[in-house]
Design a protein around this motif. Structure first.
Motif, PDB file in Angstrom:
ATOM      1  N   LYS A 153       0.815  -1.218   0.000  1.00 22.11           N
ATOM      2  CA  LYS A 153       0.000   0.000   0.000  1.00 22.11           C
ATOM      3  C   LYS A 153       0.849   1.268   0.000  1.00 22.11           C
ATOM      4  CE  LYS A 153      -4.193  -1.954   1.989  1.00 22.11           C
ATOM      5  NZ  LYS A 153      -5.229  -1.878   3.052  1.00 22.11           N
ATOM      6  N   GLY A 154       2.163   1.103  -0.096  1.00 21.67           N
ATOM      7  CA  GLY A 154       3.055   2.261  -0.143  1.00 21.67           C
ATOM      8  C   GLY A 154       3.953   2.206  -1.370  1.00 21.67           C
ATOM      9  N   GLN A 155       4.345   3.362  -1.864  1.00 22.50           N
ATOM     10  CA  GLN A 155       5.163   3.411  -3.082  1.00 22.50           C
ATOM     11  C   GLN A 155       6.525   2.743  -2.880  1.00 22.50           C
ATOM     12  OE1 GLN A 155       4.312   5.356  -6.313  1.00 22.50           O
ATOM     13  NE2 GLN A 155       5.695   3.677  -6.761  1.00 22.50           N
ATOM     14  N   VAL A 156       7.232   3.136  -1.827  1.00 23.09           N
ATOM     15  CA  VAL A 156       8.575   2.595  -1.586  1.00 23.09           C
ATOM     16  C   VAL A 156       8.515   1.122  -1.218  1.00 23.09           C
ATOM     17  CG1 VAL A 156      10.640   2.769  -0.168  1.00 23.09           C
ATOM     18  CG2 VAL A 156       9.484   4.849  -0.932  1.00 23.09           C
ATOM     19  N   THR A 157       7.631   0.787  -0.269  1.00 18.18           N
ATOM     20  CA  THR A 157       7.545  -0.607   0.168  1.00 18.18           C
ATOM     21  C   THR A 157       7.013  -1.512  -0.940  1.00 18.18           C
ATOM     22  OG1 THR A 157       5.366  -0.098   1.128  1.00 18.18           O
ATOM     23  CG2 THR A 157       7.284  -0.040   2.593  1.00 18.18           C
ATOM     24  N   GLY A 158       6.133  -0.964  -1.785  1.00 16.99           N
ATOM     25  CA  GLY A 158       5.644  -1.736  -2.915  1.00 16.99           C
ATOM     26  C   GLY A 158       6.758  -2.074  -3.889  1.00 16.99           C
ATOM     27  N   PHE A 159       7.656  -1.112  -4.115  1.00 11.27           N
ATOM     28  CA  PHE A 159       8.796  -1.363  -4.999  1.00 11.27           C
ATOM     29  C   PHE A 159       9.765  -2.360  -4.378  1.00 11.27           C
ATOM     30  CE2 PHE A 159       7.563   1.892  -7.913  1.00 11.27           C
ATOM     31  CZ  PHE A 159       8.280   1.640  -9.068  1.00 11.27           C
ATOM     32  N   ILE A 160       9.866  -2.350  -3.047  1.00 10.09           N
ATOM     33  CA  ILE A 160      10.707  -3.348  -2.378  1.00 10.09           C
ATOM     34  C   ILE A 160      10.199  -4.754  -2.687  1.00 10.09           C
ATOM     35  CG2 ILE A 160      11.355  -4.288  -0.123  1.00 10.09           C
ATOM     36  CD1 ILE A 160      11.478  -1.416   0.909  1.00 10.09           C
ATOM     37  N   ALA A 161       8.886  -4.932  -2.645  1.00  8.93           N
ATOM     38  CA  ALA A 161       8.298  -6.231  -2.963  1.00  8.93           C
ATOM     39  C   ALA A 161       8.527  -6.600  -4.426  1.00  8.93           C
ATOM     40  CB  ALA A 161       6.803  -6.220  -2.635  1.00  8.93           C
ATOM     41  N   LEU A 162       8.311  -5.634  -5.322  1.00 11.96           N
ATOM     42  CA  LEU A 162       8.514  -5.883  -6.749  1.00 11.96           C
ATOM     43  C   LEU A 162       9.959  -6.251  -7.059  1.00 11.96           C
ATOM     44  CD1 LEU A 162       6.557  -3.265  -8.922  1.00 11.96           C
ATOM     45  CD2 LEU A 162       6.488  -5.754  -9.103  1.00 11.96           C
ATOM     46  N   LEU A 163      10.888  -5.512  -6.481  1.00 10.66           N
ATOM     47  CA  LEU A 163      12.309  -5.764  -6.746  1.00 10.66           C
ATOM     48  C   LEU A 163      12.762  -7.075  -6.115  1.00 10.66           C
ATOM     49  CD1 LEU A 163      13.627  -2.136  -6.201  1.00 10.66           C
ATOM     50  CD2 LEU A 163      13.524  -3.363  -8.376  1.00 10.66           C
ATOM     51  N   SER A 164      12.167  -7.436  -4.993  1.00 11.93           N
ATOM     52  CA  SER A 164      12.493  -8.725  -4.383  1.00 11.93           C
ATOM     53  C   SER A 164      12.076  -9.866  -5.305  1.00 11.93           C
ATOM     54  CB  SER A 164      11.789  -8.869  -3.030  1.00 11.93           C
ATOM     55  OG  SER A 164      12.206  -7.860  -2.133  1.00 11.93           O
ATOM     56  N   LEU A 165      10.896  -9.734  -5.896  1.00 13.15           N
ATOM     57  CA  LEU A 165      10.423 -10.740  -6.843  1.00 13.15           C
ATOM     58  C   LEU A 165      11.324 -10.801  -8.072  1.00 13.15           C
ATOM     59  CD1 LEU A 165       8.411 -12.770  -7.957  1.00 13.15           C
ATOM     60  CD2 LEU A 165       6.910 -10.861  -8.607  1.00 13.15           C
ATOM     61  N   ALA A 166      11.717  -9.628  -8.591  1.00 19.41           N
ATOM     62  CA  ALA A 166      12.590  -9.586  -9.763  1.00 19.41           C
ATOM     63  C   ALA A 166      13.946 -10.204  -9.468  1.00 19.41           C
ATOM     64  CB  ALA A 166      12.763  -8.139 -10.244  1.00 19.41           C
ATOM     65  N   ALA A 167      14.512  -9.875  -8.308  1.00 21.84           N
ATOM     66  CA  ALA A 167      15.820 -10.424  -7.941  1.00 21.84           C
ATOM     67  C   ALA A 167      15.752 -11.935  -7.772  1.00 21.84           C
ATOM     68  CB  ALA A 167      16.320  -9.762  -6.657  1.00 21.84           C
TER      69      ALA A 167
END
Length: 301
Positions: A153-167
């Motif tokens: 639900k947050g921009q920064v934390t959402g990107f953390i989840a996305l980047l974790s999946l990508a990595a």
């Protein structure tokens, strides 16, 4: 005459190239030009197309949600480059070391996530980064006394989840690219460097990185495209194409929203053409900067 035609080396060259040319023309060139034409039209399924000039592009320029999608995609692409270039390279160097034990196990373990369906992976990561206290990531944070975080639900934390999946999914793939490049570097270079007293760091900087330049540029190029074209990961992570305040909306996601969900095919085509232009500009810029377009640039690399 027929026999001479069948055994002609000149004709054989064109015969072997023909399948690629046909596939490229049918599945890339034709759709691209069709999309360009459609982007200047008001096109909807079941209705007759109407030519409207540059109205779709003018609408895009004033569309705040589209600009948000572009920003998200570009930021995601840049962050994936920061993660998925240096770390897979270092892992490849580590695995390729002659003293490495269990090399095949680590290669298989790191590559395995790439074989997992992105739908399954996205669903698992959505549960991992859930907002409940019992979700995996919040449970781990709780061990350190940190309150549960609403990651999606947050921009920064959402990107953390996305980047974790990508990595998780792509580290092993890029590692294999770098491993293939490392196998082509003769051991004599490292042996000569050791005789001259070079340290491991000097061998990495002076030998490994320069000779891996073509592979590095290739990985950067496909990573740029992959970052800008990301869609399914975001859709599965937020369980749909409507993330809170569009924090997970990408260019392809916006194309899908306009073309499939809202049946505005002409506007969606304009979004696709802009995406193509952005990807080409970024890739051509980095290829020019890296010297790949210089005469003999590939050889020099």
């Amino acid at each position: 005459m027929l026999k001479r035609f069948a055994y002609s080396q000149k004709i054989a060259t064109y015969v072997f190239v023909l399948p690629f040319v046909l596939v490229f023309a049918v599945f890339w060139v034709y759709p691209m030009f069709s999309s360009i034409g459609m982007s200047f039209q008001k096109t909807m399924l079941g209705q007759e197309a109407q030519f409207i000039g540059t109205a779709n592009y003018e609408r895009l320029a004033a569309d705040g949600i589209f600009l948000k999608a572009v920003t998200n995609s570009v930021v995601y692409m840049l962050l994936t480059l920061v993660i998925l270039i240096p770390f897979p390279l270092l892992i490849a160097v580590w695995i390729n070391h002659r003293l490495m034990i269990g090399r095949e196990f680590f290669k298989s373990a790191l590559f395995f996530p790439a074989l997992t369906s992105v739908v399954v992976a996205g669903t698992i990561f959505r549960l991992m980064f859930g907002e409940m206290e019992t979700s995996l990531v919040n449970t781990l944070l709780g061990w350190f006394g940190i309150e549960p975080v609403k990651f999606l639900k947050g921009q920064v934390t959402g990107f953390i989840a996305l980047l974790s999946l990508a990595a998780w999914r792509w580290t092993g793939v890029n590692m294999l690219y770098f491993l293939a490049g490392l196998k082509n570097i003769p051991d004599e270079y490292y042996e000569a460097a050791e005789i001259d007293g070079a340290s491991s760091w000097q061998k990495l900087i002076r030998i490994t990185l320069p000779l891996l330049k073509p592979i590095t540029i290739y990985v950067i190029t496909i990573s740029i495209y992959g970052g800008l074209a990301m869609f399914i990961e975001s859709m599965m992570l937020w369980n749909g194409n409507n993330s809170p305040k569009n924090i997970g909306l990408t260019i392809v996601g916006y194309l899908y929203r306009q073309g499939i969900e809202r049946n505005d095919l002409g506007y969606a085509a304009a979004v696709g053409i802009v995406l193509l232009a952005i990807a080409m500009i970024i890739n051509l810029t980095q290829l020019t900067w890296s010297g790949m377009f210089r005469r003999g640039g590939l050889k020099d690399a």
